[in-house]
Design a protein around this motif. Structure first.
Motif, PDB file in Angstrom:
ATOM      1  N   GLN A   1       7.837   4.453   6.514  1.00  0.00           N
ATOM      2  CA  GLN A   1       7.986   5.801   5.970  1.00  0.00           C
ATOM      3  C   GLN A   1       9.320   5.868   5.226  1.00  0.00           C
ATOM      4  O   GLN A   1      10.359   5.460   5.754  1.00  0.00           O
ATOM      5  CB  GLN A   1       7.948   6.856   7.070  1.00  0.00           C
TER       6      GLN A   1
ATOM      7  N   ASP B   1       0.667  11.583   2.860  1.00  0.00           N
ATOM      8  CA  ASP B   1       0.032  12.412   3.878  1.00  0.00           C
ATOM      9  C   ASP B   1       0.559  13.839   3.747  1.00  0.00           C
ATOM     10  O   ASP B   1       1.658  14.145   4.193  1.00  0.00           O
ATOM     11  CB  ASP B   1       0.319  11.845   5.267  1.00  0.00           C
TER      12      ASP B   1
ATOM     13  N   LYS C   1       4.592   6.780   2.799  1.00  0.00           N
ATOM     14  CA  LYS C   1       4.798   5.409   3.265  1.00  0.00           C
ATOM     15  C   LYS C   1       4.604   4.440   2.117  1.00  0.00           C
ATOM     16  O   LYS C   1       3.671   4.581   1.316  1.00  0.00           O
ATOM     17  CB  LYS C   1       3.810   5.054   4.380  1.00  0.00           C
TER      18      LYS C   1
ATOM     19  N   SER D   1      -2.833  14.304  -0.283  1.00  0.00           N
ATOM     20  CA  SER D   1      -3.015  13.124   0.565  1.00  0.00           C
ATOM     21  C   SER D   1      -3.918  12.116  -0.147  1.00  0.00           C
ATOM     22  O   SER D   1      -4.986  12.491  -0.631  1.00  0.00           O
ATOM     23  CB  SER D   1      -3.650  13.508   1.906  1.00  0.00           C
ATOM     24  N   TYR D   2      -3.476  10.874  -0.220  1.00  0.00           N
ATOM     25  CA  TYR D   2      -4.313   9.797  -0.744  1.00  0.00           C
ATOM     26  C   TYR D   2      -3.654   8.453  -0.441  1.00  0.00           C
ATOM     27  O   TYR D   2      -2.466   8.384  -0.112  1.00  0.00           O
ATOM     28  CB  TYR D   2      -4.567   9.931  -2.253  1.00  0.00           C
ATOM     29  N   ASN D   3      -4.440   7.387  -0.541  1.00  0.00           N
ATOM     30  CA  ASN D   3      -3.958   6.027  -0.336  1.00  0.00           C
ATOM     31  C   ASN D   3      -4.114   5.230  -1.617  1.00  0.00           C
ATOM     32  O   ASN D   3      -5.114   5.369  -2.326  1.00  0.00           O
ATOM     33  CB  ASN D   3      -4.741   5.315   0.777  1.00  0.00           C
TER      34      ASN D   3
ATOM     35  N   THR E   1       0.912   5.335   0.856  1.00  0.00           N
ATOM     36  CA  THR E   1       0.166   6.369   1.576  1.00  0.00           C
ATOM     37  C   THR E   1       0.909   7.699   1.495  1.00  0.00           C
ATOM     38  O   THR E   1       2.083   7.778   1.869  1.00  0.00           O
ATOM     39  CB  THR E   1      -0.032   5.983   3.055  1.00  0.00           C
TER      40      THR E   1
ATOM     41  N   ASP F   1       4.274  -0.355   5.451  1.00  0.00           N
ATOM     42  CA  ASP F   1       4.222   0.247   6.789  1.00  0.00           C
ATOM     43  C   ASP F   1       5.422   1.134   7.076  1.00  0.00           C
ATOM     44  O   ASP F   1       5.570   1.642   8.189  1.00  0.00           O
ATOM     45  CB  ASP F   1       4.147  -0.864   7.856  1.00  0.00           C
TER      46      ASP F   1
ATOM     47  N   ALA G   1      -4.173   1.276  -2.701  1.00  0.00           N
ATOM     48  CA  ALA G   1      -4.317  -0.034  -2.062  1.00  0.00           C
ATOM     49  C   ALA G   1      -3.364  -1.059  -2.671  1.00  0.00           C
ATOM     50  O   ALA G   1      -2.852  -0.894  -3.783  1.00  0.00           O
ATOM     51  CB  ALA G   1      -5.757  -0.516  -2.196  1.00  0.00           C
TER      52      ALA G   1
ATOM     53  N   GLN H   1       0.857  -1.180   0.000  1.00  0.00           N
ATOM     54  CA  GLN H   1       0.000   0.000   0.000  1.00  0.00           C
ATOM     55  C   GLN H   1       0.895   1.231   0.000  1.00  0.00           C
ATOM     56  O   GLN H   1       1.960   1.251   0.623  1.00  0.00           O
ATOM     57  CB  GLN H   1      -0.890  -0.006   1.245  1.00  0.00           C
TER      58      GLN H   1
END
Length: 347
Positions: free
Chosen positions: A67, A7, A62, A24-26, A5, A65, A28, A3
């Protein structure tokens, strides 16, 4: 897979130019996301920040998990496919594909097995002993993808990989890249200025303009419910018709013609959006279009004309008859979009 991420990720150059405003967005695991927009909109800068080729001015990035703001590109577990292929001209296809593994001190038998697997997947087996100069543009791009595949990355990054190919090859490679991504299931971020590539390849599209994210959504959401007049005019070929109109008592008017109604609490000037394919010749149609020119495109025709002095395009079937002079045209149900006439944002 991984994933991704972002921020409030932002990019400001030393001269003060803000190439990417806080975003900001994710993304998947296994998702194919396309960053699309005109030249200079910040999409390639965004990709290069994810790759580690550009420093991030503010915010956090990220991958999985972890950064990775300060992590070197080589340690981010990514593979990147460039516009210019970036192949070594003096090496064979076999050596080009396996070069990254050789640098990582992988044993020869493993390298050969991975190269063969990638070559089979990409229909390159018979070209393994050729040099890049002996290949077509499409074959070179497959080699570049093969080099990325053998690394088994958690994230694929594509930087306008098809822009150097002719139209027929681009169509073919679009299908191949999407099929390959689905087969491998690797999270992928793809940058292009071509809205057709974005629409046909993406699980989700991120539309950028002037360093700002204008909209994030599925191809259907972005096309049918554009968040702004920019998105409406950028996504679609031909683009959405954008007309000066107004709303009075719930009635949407363009000039003296009522083109629809709305329950929105809005009165006064608006921008009216109608997709060309949502217009159709009809004896009882509410519009009268003065036809200027008709483009024959084989499968369909584009009728260019005017309503209330404003340009309008209608897409019709190849066999649909069009008469001379002003013609009556109907708008399909629920096909009118309204935008704030000052900000351009969807109402």
């Amino acid at each position: 897979m991984a994933q991704v991420t972002l921020d409030n990720v932002r990019k400001v150059y030393p001269n003060g130019f803000e190439a990417v405003k806080p975003a900001s967005y994710n993304i998947a695991d296994g998702e194919f996301v396309v960053l699309v927009g005109p030249s200079g909109c910040g999409k390639s800068t965004m990709l290069r920040m994810i790759a580690g080729l550009e420093d991030i001015s503010d915010g956090a990035l990220k991958i999985g998990d972890r950064q990775v703001n300060k992590v070197d590109p080589a340690d981010r577990d990514i593979a990147m496919v460039f516009q210019n292929y970036a192949l070594y001209p003096h090496m064979t296809v076999r050596k080009n594909i396996g070069y990254g593994l050789k640098n990582r001190k992988i044993d020869k038998s493993t390298i050969e097995a991975k190269v063969q697997e990638a070559a089979t997947m990409l229909n390159l087996t018979e070209y393994l002993d050729r040099k890049p100069s002996q290949l077509s543009g499409g074959q070179r791009q497959r080699v570049a993808m093969g080099r990325a595949i053998v690394r088994d990355p958690s994230l694929f990054l594509f930087d306008e990989p098809l822009s150097n190919l002719d139209a027929k090859l681009r169509n073919q490679m679009r299908i191949e890249i999407k099929a390959l991504q689905r087969r491998l299931g690797v999270t992928s971020i793809y940058v292009t200025h071509d809205q057709i590539e974005a629409m046909t390849m993406a699980d989700r599209i991120i539309v950028m303009n002037g360093g700002i994210i204008e909209q994030i959504g599925t191809p259907a959401e972005v096309y049918h419910s554009p968040a702004s007049t920019f998105v409406a005019s950028f996504m679609g070929a031909p683009p959405m018709n954008l007309l000066e109109g107004r709303v009075d008592g719930g009635m949407i008017r363009v000039g003296d013609t009522v083109v629809g109604n709305t329950t929105l609490a809005v009165t006064g000037p608006v921008t009216v959006g109608i997709r060309p394919e949502d217009l159709e010749p009809s004896v009882g149609g509410q519009l009268r279009i003065d036809v200027s020119i008709i483009e024959e495109l084989g499968a369909h025709r584009l009728v260019h004309g005017h309503i209330a002095g404003q340009a309008l395009t209608m897409q019709i079937g190849k066999d649909t008859a069009i008469g001379d002079g002003p013609i009556p045209v109907a708008i399909k149900n629920n096909a009118v979009s309204l935008f704030d006439h000052q900000t351009g944002n969807r109402l």
